[in-house]
Design a protein around this motif. Sequence first.
Motif, PDB file in Angstrom:
ATOM      1  N   ASP A  86     -28.727   2.992 -31.368  1.00  0.00           N
ATOM      2  CA  ASP A  86     -29.827   3.235 -30.427  1.00  0.00           C
ATOM      3  C   ASP A  86     -29.471   4.256 -29.352  1.00  0.00           C
ATOM      4  O   ASP A  86     -30.265   4.528 -28.454  1.00  0.00           O
ATOM      5  CB  ASP A  86     -30.267   1.921 -29.776  1.00  0.00           C
ATOM      6  N   GLY A  87     -28.267   4.846 -29.430  1.00  0.00           N
ATOM      7  CA  GLY A  87     -27.876   5.875 -28.475  1.00  0.00           C
ATOM      8  C   GLY A  87     -27.155   5.368 -27.250  1.00  0.00           C
ATOM      9  O   GLY A  87     -26.782   6.165 -26.383  1.00  0.00           O
ATOM     10  N   SER A  88     -26.933   4.077 -27.135  1.00  0.00           N
ATOM     11  CA  SER A  88     -26.202   3.539 -25.984  1.00  0.00           C
ATOM     12  C   SER A  88     -24.701   3.579 -26.266  1.00  0.00           C
ATOM     13  O   SER A  88     -24.270   3.445 -27.414  1.00  0.00           O
ATOM     14  CB  SER A  88     -26.648   2.104 -25.690  1.00  0.00           C
ATOM     15  N   PRO A  89     -23.884   3.773 -25.220  1.00  0.00           N
ATOM     16  CA  PRO A  89     -22.439   3.910 -25.428  1.00  0.00           C
ATOM     17  C   PRO A  89     -21.772   2.579 -25.757  1.00  0.00           C
ATOM     18  O   PRO A  89     -22.170   1.530 -25.260  1.00  0.00           O
ATOM     19  CB  PRO A  89     -21.945   4.456 -24.086  1.00  0.00           C
ATOM     20  N   THR A  90     -20.747   2.640 -26.571  1.00  0.00           N
ATOM     21  CA  THR A  90     -19.959   1.456 -26.890  1.00  0.00           C
ATOM     22  C   THR A  90     -18.869   1.265 -25.837  1.00  0.00           C
ATOM     23  O   THR A  90     -18.625   2.133 -24.998  1.00  0.00           O
ATOM     24  CB  THR A  90     -19.305   1.593 -28.272  1.00  0.00           C
ATOM     25  N   LEU A  91     -18.188   0.126 -25.914  1.00  0.00           N
ATOM     26  CA  LEU A  91     -17.095  -0.125 -24.976  1.00  0.00           C
ATOM     27  C   LEU A  91     -15.952   0.868 -25.172  1.00  0.00           C
ATOM     28  O   LEU A  91     -15.231   1.191 -24.226  1.00  0.00           O
ATOM     29  CB  LEU A  91     -16.583  -1.554 -25.142  1.00  0.00           C
ATOM     30  N   THR A  92     -15.770   1.336 -26.401  1.00  0.00           N
ATOM     31  CA  THR A  92     -14.721   2.337 -26.629  1.00  0.00           C
ATOM     32  C   THR A  92     -14.972   3.566 -25.767  1.00  0.00           C
ATOM     33  O   THR A  92     -14.057   4.100 -25.131  1.00  0.00           O
ATOM     34  CB  THR A  92     -14.676   2.738 -28.112  1.00  0.00           C
ATOM     35  N   TYR A  93     -16.222   4.013 -25.730  1.00  0.00           N
ATOM     36  CA  TYR A  93     -16.541   5.217 -24.953  1.00  0.00           C
ATOM     37  C   TYR A  93     -16.472   4.946 -23.453  1.00  0.00           C
ATOM     38  O   TYR A  93     -15.886   5.733 -22.700  1.00  0.00           O
ATOM     39  CB  TYR A  93     -17.930   5.732 -25.322  1.00  0.00           C
ATOM     40  N   THR A  94     -17.070   3.837 -23.004  1.00  0.00           N
ATOM     41  CA  THR A  94     -17.053   3.565 -21.564  1.00  0.00           C
ATOM     42  C   THR A  94     -15.633   3.300 -21.068  1.00  0.00           C
ATOM     43  O   THR A  94     -15.283   3.675 -19.948  1.00  0.00           O
ATOM     44  CB  THR A  94     -17.966   2.379 -21.217  1.00  0.00           C
ATOM     45  N   ASN A  95     -14.803   2.664 -21.899  1.00  0.00           N
ATOM     46  CA  ASN A  95     -13.394   2.497 -21.521  1.00  0.00           C
ATOM     47  C   ASN A  95     -12.718   3.851 -21.325  1.00  0.00           C
ATOM     48  O   ASN A  95     -11.982   4.072 -20.358  1.00  0.00           O
ATOM     49  CB  ASN A  95     -12.644   1.716 -22.602  1.00  0.00           C
ATOM     50  N   LEU A  96     -12.959   4.763 -22.267  1.00  0.00           N
ATOM     51  CA  LEU A  96     -12.340   6.084 -22.197  1.00  0.00           C
ATOM     52  C   LEU A  96     -12.775   6.817 -20.938  1.00  0.00           C
ATOM     53  O   LEU A  96     -11.947   7.374 -20.202  1.00  0.00           O
ATOM     54  CB  LEU A  96     -12.706   6.898 -23.442  1.00  0.00           C
ATOM     55  N   PHE A 138     -18.111  10.320 -33.096  1.00  0.00           N
ATOM     56  CA  PHE A 138     -19.207  10.949 -32.367  1.00  0.00           C
ATOM     57  C   PHE A 138     -20.492  10.871 -33.194  1.00  0.00           C
ATOM     58  O   PHE A 138     -20.433  10.760 -34.423  1.00  0.00           O
ATOM     59  CB  PHE A 138     -18.890  12.423 -32.079  1.00  0.00           C
ATOM     60  N   PRO A 139     -21.646  10.948 -32.551  1.00  0.00           N
ATOM     61  CA  PRO A 139     -22.889  11.023 -33.322  1.00  0.00           C
ATOM     62  C   PRO A 139     -22.859  12.214 -34.272  1.00  0.00           C
ATOM     63  O   PRO A 139     -22.270  13.256 -33.967  1.00  0.00           O
ATOM     64  CB  PRO A 139     -23.965  11.192 -32.245  1.00  0.00           C
ATOM     65  N   ALA A 140     -23.496  12.059 -35.415  1.00  0.00           N
ATOM     66  CA  ALA A 140     -23.462  13.121 -36.423  1.00  0.00           C
ATOM     67  C   ALA A 140     -24.239  14.350 -35.974  1.00  0.00           C
ATOM     68  O   ALA A 140     -23.837  15.486 -36.256  1.00  0.00           O
ATOM     69  CB  ALA A 140     -24.017  12.592 -37.746  1.00  0.00           C
ATOM     70  N   VAL A 141     -25.346  14.142 -35.273  1.00  0.00           N
ATOM     71  CA  VAL A 141     -26.204  15.253 -34.858  1.00  0.00           C
ATOM     72  C   VAL A 141     -26.604  15.052 -33.400  1.00  0.00           C
ATOM     73  O   VAL A 141     -26.514  13.936 -32.870  1.00  0.00           O
ATOM     74  CB  VAL A 141     -27.472  15.341 -35.741  1.00  0.00           C
ATOM     75  N   PRO A 142     -27.050  16.109 -32.726  1.00  0.00           N
ATOM     76  CA  PRO A 142     -27.523  15.957 -31.345  1.00  0.00           C
ATOM     77  C   PRO A 142     -28.700  14.988 -31.263  1.00  0.00           C
ATOM     78  O   PRO A 142     -29.479  14.841 -32.207  1.00  0.00           O
ATOM     79  CB  PRO A 142     -27.939  17.382 -30.958  1.00  0.00           C
ATOM     80  N   ASP A 143     -28.815  14.334 -30.127  1.00  0.00           N
ATOM     81  CA  ASP A 143     -29.906  13.394 -29.886  1.00  0.00           C
ATOM     82  C   ASP A 143     -31.139  14.170 -29.433  1.00  0.00           C
ATOM     83  O   ASP A 143     -31.109  14.839 -28.395  1.00  0.00           O
ATOM     84  CB  ASP A 143     -29.485  12.380 -28.816  1.00  0.00           C
ATOM     85  N   GLN A 144     -32.214  14.079 -30.212  1.00  0.00           N
ATOM     86  CA  GLN A 144     -33.391  14.895 -29.929  1.00  0.00           C
ATOM     87  C   GLN A 144     -34.038  14.522 -28.602  1.00  0.00           C
ATOM     88  O   GLN A 144     -34.516  15.394 -27.864  1.00  0.00           O
ATOM     89  CB  GLN A 144     -34.415  14.756 -31.059  1.00  0.00           C
ATOM     90  N   ALA A 145     -34.061  13.243 -28.279  1.00  0.00           N
ATOM     91  CA  ALA A 145     -34.656  12.828 -27.004  1.00  0.00           C
ATOM     92  C   ALA A 145     -33.897  13.424 -25.824  1.00  0.00           C
ATOM     93  O   ALA A 145     -34.500  13.861 -24.839  1.00  0.00           O
ATOM     94  CB  ALA A 145     -34.677  11.301 -26.913  1.00  0.00           C
ATOM     95  N   MET A 146     -32.567  13.473 -25.926  1.00  0.00           N
ATOM     96  CA  MET A 146     -31.774  14.052 -24.843  1.00  0.00           C
ATOM     97  C   MET A 146     -31.987  15.564 -24.769  1.00  0.00           C
ATOM     98  O   MET A 146     -32.065  16.139 -23.673  1.00  0.00           O
ATOM     99  CB  MET A 146     -30.297  13.732 -25.043  1.00  0.00           C
ATOM    100  N   LEU A 147     -32.095  16.217 -25.924  1.00  0.00           N
ATOM    101  CA  LEU A 147     -32.364  17.655 -25.928  1.00  0.00           C
ATOM    102  C   LEU A 147     -33.711  17.954 -25.277  1.00  0.00           C
ATOM    103  O   LEU A 147     -33.847  18.929 -24.521  1.00  0.00           O
ATOM    104  CB  LEU A 147     -32.339  18.185 -27.362  1.00  0.00           C
ATOM    105  N   ASN A 148     -34.705  17.125 -25.570  1.00  0.00           N
ATOM    106  CA  ASN A 148     -36.027  17.320 -24.964  1.00  0.00           C
ATOM    107  C   ASN A 148     -35.958  17.131 -23.451  1.00  0.00           C
ATOM    108  O   ASN A 148     -36.607  17.862 -22.690  1.00  0.00           O
ATOM    109  CB  ASN A 148     -37.030  16.338 -25.569  1.00  0.00           C
ATOM    110  N   ARG A 149     -35.176  16.150 -23.024  1.00  0.00           N
ATOM    111  CA  ARG A 149     -35.036  15.913 -21.584  1.00  0.00           C
ATOM    112  C   ARG A 149     -34.392  17.114 -20.896  1.00  0.00           C
ATOM    113  O   ARG A 149     -34.856  17.570 -19.846  1.00  0.00           O
ATOM    114  CB  ARG A 149     -34.189  14.665 -21.347  1.00  0.00           C
ATOM    115  N   VAL A 150     -33.334  17.639 -21.501  1.00  0.00           N
ATOM    116  CA  VAL A 150     -32.647  18.792 -20.913  1.00  0.00           C
ATOM    117  C   VAL A 150     -33.571  20.003 -20.872  1.00  0.00           C
ATOM    118  O   VAL A 150     -33.611  20.745 -19.882  1.00  0.00           O
ATOM    119  CB  VAL A 150     -31.363  19.107 -21.702  1.00  0.00           C
TER     120      VAL A 150
END
Length: 359
Positions: free
Chosen positions: A135-145, A301-313
């Motif tokens: 769903d695009g939310s970060p895992t603990l691995t990422y937030t720990n890093l 990492f995600p395989a492709v860019p997140d379209q919703a985030m690209l639209n936001r930017v």
Amino acid sequence: MAPQPTVNFLCDACSQGIAATNPRIHCLSCPNYDLCANCAIGERFTQTHLASHQTQVFAQSGGVSSAPVLSSFAITYTGPSNPPPTNQPPPVPPRGPAPPLPPRGVNGSASRAAPSPPTNPSPTGTGWQAFFYPDGSPTLTYTNLMNDIFSYLDPSNTGNLLPETFSRFLDDMGYQPHENAWKAGLTATFSLSKESNADKSLKNAFDLFSIEHNLLQRVQGPHVDPTGLTAAFKGVLGGAAPSFQSPAPPMPAITRKGFIDITILELLCDPSREWGNISRMLRKYNLPRYRGWGDLPRSVFPAVPDQAMLNRVASVTAFAQQKASRELDAARVQAELQQRGRTAAIDLVSDARYEYRYY
């Protein structure tokens, strides 16, 4: 469009919903108290919850339609708790049922989680795992890093990164100077130092993307007027030149939450590039937890860019361009007024008199 994840619990710190498939940290001391992974790792608590409280970590939050999945690790806090976020998001669906109580021990008391290791572990102890859920939310691995990186950059545990520190982090990640809002803004003007102008640029960037930061007062050194107008008046008035220096704007210091949020934004927009950037940063910082983990694999990492985030930017960028156009028009007017003031100063120090025309 992908279905939205089911939300059955609210985080008691940030009031955001915790999806049924996302981690949830349940306090064994506070009644009906749960935290999302970001707030638990970032130590953002309300006043009732303390870092010393023992917790139960669910790898999957669960809820009405799915059972929670208990994790095999716990969380240990080594520093003071951070205050809860000041900007509360709008409420989300109501809380679901309380999680099941832990099994009873032999003496009838509730069993506690096993003692935690000395530092925040990754979900599997060691080794790289996926950085984001579907769903695009970060895992603990990422937030720990990201928390480890923030702590490395903030050894005094202030909870803030000053603009210079954040700028150096961007340099370490491999960003070009024009991609670094603070470095790109290092230009002195008639009334502001180069650092103050850079602070304004960085604050604008944080505001545009709703990145959490604190405003701190910068210690100002002597201001050097690059236009020469102050020097001209100084010569006329015998050293008693008027002050043209404007009050320094506050400098934006990014918080731990803001730091994680802005790295998420960058990563979801260009996962492949961030793979290289984070790999470069890990080699440079040599963080103790990740020694021996090997090279950072592209697969986390995600395989492709997140379209919703690209639209936001794209939307924010369009707004910023319109704002910049208006500010440019205002700057031209200000520059003309400053030039007229400079011309008047030159007239004062020169025996010759000229007629100036402005077109």
